[in-house]
Design a protein around this motif. Sequence first.
Motif, PDB file in Angstrom:
ATOM      1  N   GLY A 126      43.100  38.833  34.898  1.00  0.00           N
ATOM      2  CA  GLY A 126      42.286  39.899  35.952  1.00  0.00           C
ATOM      3  C   GLY A 126      41.689  39.165  37.075  1.00  0.00           C
ATOM      4  O   GLY A 126      41.644  37.736  37.123  1.00  0.00           O
ATOM      5  N   THR A 127      40.806  39.496  37.899  1.00  0.00           N
ATOM      6  CA  THR A 127      40.138  39.167  39.027  1.00  0.00           C
ATOM      7  C   THR A 127      38.679  38.755  38.653  1.00  0.00           C
ATOM      8  O   THR A 127      38.053  39.674  38.248  1.00  0.00           O
ATOM      9  CB  THR A 127      40.453  39.781  40.299  1.00  0.00           C
ATOM     10  OG1 THR A 127      41.648  40.017  40.643  1.00  0.00           O
ATOM     11  CG2 THR A 127      39.701  39.298  41.263  1.00  0.00           C
ATOM     12  N   GLY A 128      38.182  37.474  38.835  1.00  0.00           N
ATOM     13  CA  GLY A 128      36.875  37.230  38.731  1.00  0.00           C
ATOM     14  C   GLY A 128      35.816  38.018  39.673  1.00  0.00           C
ATOM     15  O   GLY A 128      36.286  38.110  40.981  1.00  0.00           O
ATOM     16  N   LEU A 129      34.622  38.456  39.072  1.00  0.00           N
ATOM     17  CA  LEU A 129      33.606  39.259  39.891  1.00  0.00           C
ATOM     18  C   LEU A 129      32.556  38.285  40.421  1.00  0.00           C
ATOM     19  O   LEU A 129      31.820  38.923  41.208  1.00  0.00           O
ATOM     20  CB  LEU A 129      33.219  40.234  39.551  1.00  0.00           C
ATOM     21  CG  LEU A 129      34.386  41.411  39.091  1.00  0.00           C
ATOM     22  CD1 LEU A 129      33.625  42.539  38.248  1.00  0.00           C
ATOM     23  CD2 LEU A 129      35.084  41.787  40.251  1.00  0.00           C
ATOM     24  N   GLY A 130      32.404  37.122  40.022  1.00  0.00           N
ATOM     25  CA  GLY A 130      31.394  36.142  40.551  1.00  0.00           C
ATOM     26  C   GLY A 130      30.037  36.409  40.069  1.00  0.00           C
ATOM     27  O   GLY A 130      29.063  35.592  40.607  1.00  0.00           O
ATOM     28  N   TRP A 131      29.766  37.333  39.083  1.00  0.00           N
ATOM     29  CA  TRP A 131      28.565  37.503  38.722  1.00  0.00           C
ATOM     30  C   TRP A 131      27.851  36.103  37.941  1.00  0.00           C
ATOM     31  O   TRP A 131      28.815  35.448  37.458  1.00  0.00           O
ATOM     32  CB  TRP A 131      28.219  38.598  38.144  1.00  0.00           C
ATOM     33  CG  TRP A 131      28.158  39.847  38.873  1.00  0.00           C
ATOM     34  CD1 TRP A 131      29.293  40.447  39.610  1.00  0.00           C
ATOM     35  CD2 TRP A 131      27.133  40.669  39.125  1.00  0.00           C
ATOM     36  NE1 TRP A 131      28.850  41.454  40.095  1.00  0.00           N
ATOM     37  CE2 TRP A 131      27.449  41.588  40.030  1.00  0.00           C
ATOM     38  CE3 TRP A 131      25.892  40.809  38.603  1.00  0.00           C
ATOM     39  CZ2 TRP A 131      26.559  42.697  40.365  1.00  0.00           C
ATOM     40  CZ3 TRP A 131      24.884  41.698  39.064  1.00  0.00           C
ATOM     41  CH2 TRP A 131      25.462  42.717  39.949  1.00  0.00           C
ATOM     42  N   GLY A 162      33.582  35.420  35.892  1.00  0.00           N
ATOM     43  CA  GLY A 162      34.683  34.350  36.572  1.00  0.00           C
ATOM     44  C   GLY A 162      34.395  34.203  38.144  1.00  0.00           C
ATOM     45  O   GLY A 162      33.859  35.019  38.653  1.00  0.00           O
ATOM     46  N   ASP A 163      34.979  33.337  38.676  1.00  0.00           N
ATOM     47  CA  ASP A 163      34.644  32.881  40.063  1.00  0.00           C
ATOM     48  C   ASP A 163      35.331  34.194  40.883  1.00  0.00           C
ATOM     49  O   ASP A 163      36.270  34.457  40.615  1.00  0.00           O
ATOM     50  CB  ASP A 163      35.499  31.797  40.541  1.00  0.00           C
ATOM     51  CG  ASP A 163      34.624  30.265  39.937  1.00  0.00           C
ATOM     52  OD1 ASP A 163      33.529  30.640  39.506  1.00  0.00           O
ATOM     53  OD2 ASP A 163      35.349  29.218  39.772  1.00  0.00           O
ATOM     54  N   ALA A 164      34.520  34.457  41.701  1.00  0.00           N
ATOM     55  CA  ALA A 164      34.726  35.781  42.600  1.00  0.00           C
ATOM     56  C   ALA A 164      36.050  35.436  43.309  1.00  0.00           C
ATOM     57  O   ALA A 164      36.420  34.660  44.144  1.00  0.00           O
ATOM     58  CB  ALA A 164      33.840  35.887  43.649  1.00  0.00           C
ATOM     59  N   GLY A 165      36.987  36.424  43.182  1.00  0.00           N
ATOM     60  CA  GLY A 165      38.336  36.540  43.812  1.00  0.00           C
ATOM     61  C   GLY A 165      39.334  35.570  43.036  1.00  0.00           C
ATOM     62  O   GLY A 165      40.566  35.902  43.409  1.00  0.00           O
ATOM     63  N   ALA A 166      38.859  34.934  41.793  1.00  0.00           N
ATOM     64  CA  ALA A 166      39.896  33.889  41.357  1.00  0.00           C
ATOM     65  C   ALA A 166      40.739  34.773  40.213  1.00  0.00           C
ATOM     66  O   ALA A 166      40.030  35.763  39.567  1.00  0.00           O
ATOM     67  CB  ALA A 166      39.144  32.832  40.470  1.00  0.00           C
ATOM     68  N   GLU A 167      42.063  34.201  39.793  1.00  0.00           N
ATOM     69  CA  GLU A 167      42.811  34.571  38.676  1.00  0.00           C
ATOM     70  C   GLU A 167      42.012  34.161  37.572  1.00  0.00           C
ATOM     71  O   GLU A 167      41.811  32.963  37.360  1.00  0.00           O
ATOM     72  CB  GLU A 167      44.138  34.415  38.782  1.00  0.00           C
ATOM     73  CG  GLU A 167      45.089  34.921  37.771  1.00  0.00           C
ATOM     74  CD  GLU A 167      46.571  34.451  37.970  1.00  0.00           C
ATOM     75  OE1 GLU A 167      47.009  33.508  37.132  1.00  0.00           O
ATOM     76  OE2 GLU A 167      47.111  35.160  38.789  1.00  0.00           O
ATOM     77  N   VAL A 168      41.545  35.173  36.568  1.00  0.00           N
ATOM     78  CA  VAL A 168      40.778  34.780  35.457  1.00  0.00           C
ATOM     79  C   VAL A 168      41.639  35.243  34.297  1.00  0.00           C
ATOM     80  O   VAL A 168      42.002  36.489  34.114  1.00  0.00           O
ATOM     81  CB  VAL A 168      39.486  35.415  35.412  1.00  0.00           C
ATOM     82  CG1 VAL A 168      38.978  35.145  34.035  1.00  0.00           C
ATOM     83  CG2 VAL A 168      38.614  34.924  36.451  1.00  0.00           C
TER      84      VAL A 168
END
Length: 279
Positions: free
Chosen positions: A201-206, A187-193
């Motif tokens: 949870g929080t997206g990690l952006g990988w 998921g997009d880094a820092g976004a609520e997923v």
Amino acid sequence: MPHLRIASVNVNGIRAAARNGMSGWLDAADIDILTLQEVRGQDEHLEAALPGWSIVHDEATAKGRAGVAIASRTPALESRTTFGADDFDSKGRWIEGDFLIGDRPLTVVSAYVHSGEADTPKQDEKWKFLDAFGIRLAELSHDGALALVTGDLNVGHREFDIKNWRGNRKKAGFLPRERSYFDRFLGDAGAEVTGVDGTIGTGLGWVDVGRRFHGEVDGPYTWWSMRGQAFDNDTGWRIDYHLATPPLAERAQDYRVARAASYAERWSDHAPVIVDYTY
């Protein structure tokens, strides 16, 4: 433009893979870094199968099980196997090697996630591994770092990743909770997923390099059951990944799955995943 060619494969036993044709494939593949899972052997077995390569290896606690390694044409600058909590046995399932891509440091990981079994202690171990996985991904991606996690991650993230996904919704490898970890990882880094299981949870952006290259299509699969004619019918699972930090994903070129031409020509039940990264 110069490139670093990185391949990942679950060899399903390094001695068997070497007997069945891995060396011939490797001679033609022009690989710079090769990550291996399910080595199921000792250092001497890897050295015999990969003469001339520099190898870092972490054996499993139980002999003949799991095992991960990284083989490279030039030695790793440093390697690590520390992963997860002290009370969690991750031996043979996670190894990191540091290299250079051009003049920048690159961390390459060979990972072998537990296969699991729904509602059993085996699945509890998989949950522990996936929890530790998320923590380490967050650490590896700091400050625009170049990092790559490769390997047999034993989760089909989306319906595109399993041919018979409808029949596997309650089985390890395609459980909603497992897939939700990957929703957060990617998921997009820092976004609520919101994961497929409804958790938040929080997206990690990988970046899933394979999916970025192939888009919204079935496969390409990387593992086929030995049962029936799964390989011949391409009834497979895409469970072998290259997960990259965004700055590395931008350098990815020519992603491909090296599927054998026929069942008889396979040297593992998994196919190698190969990507060129420019520098």
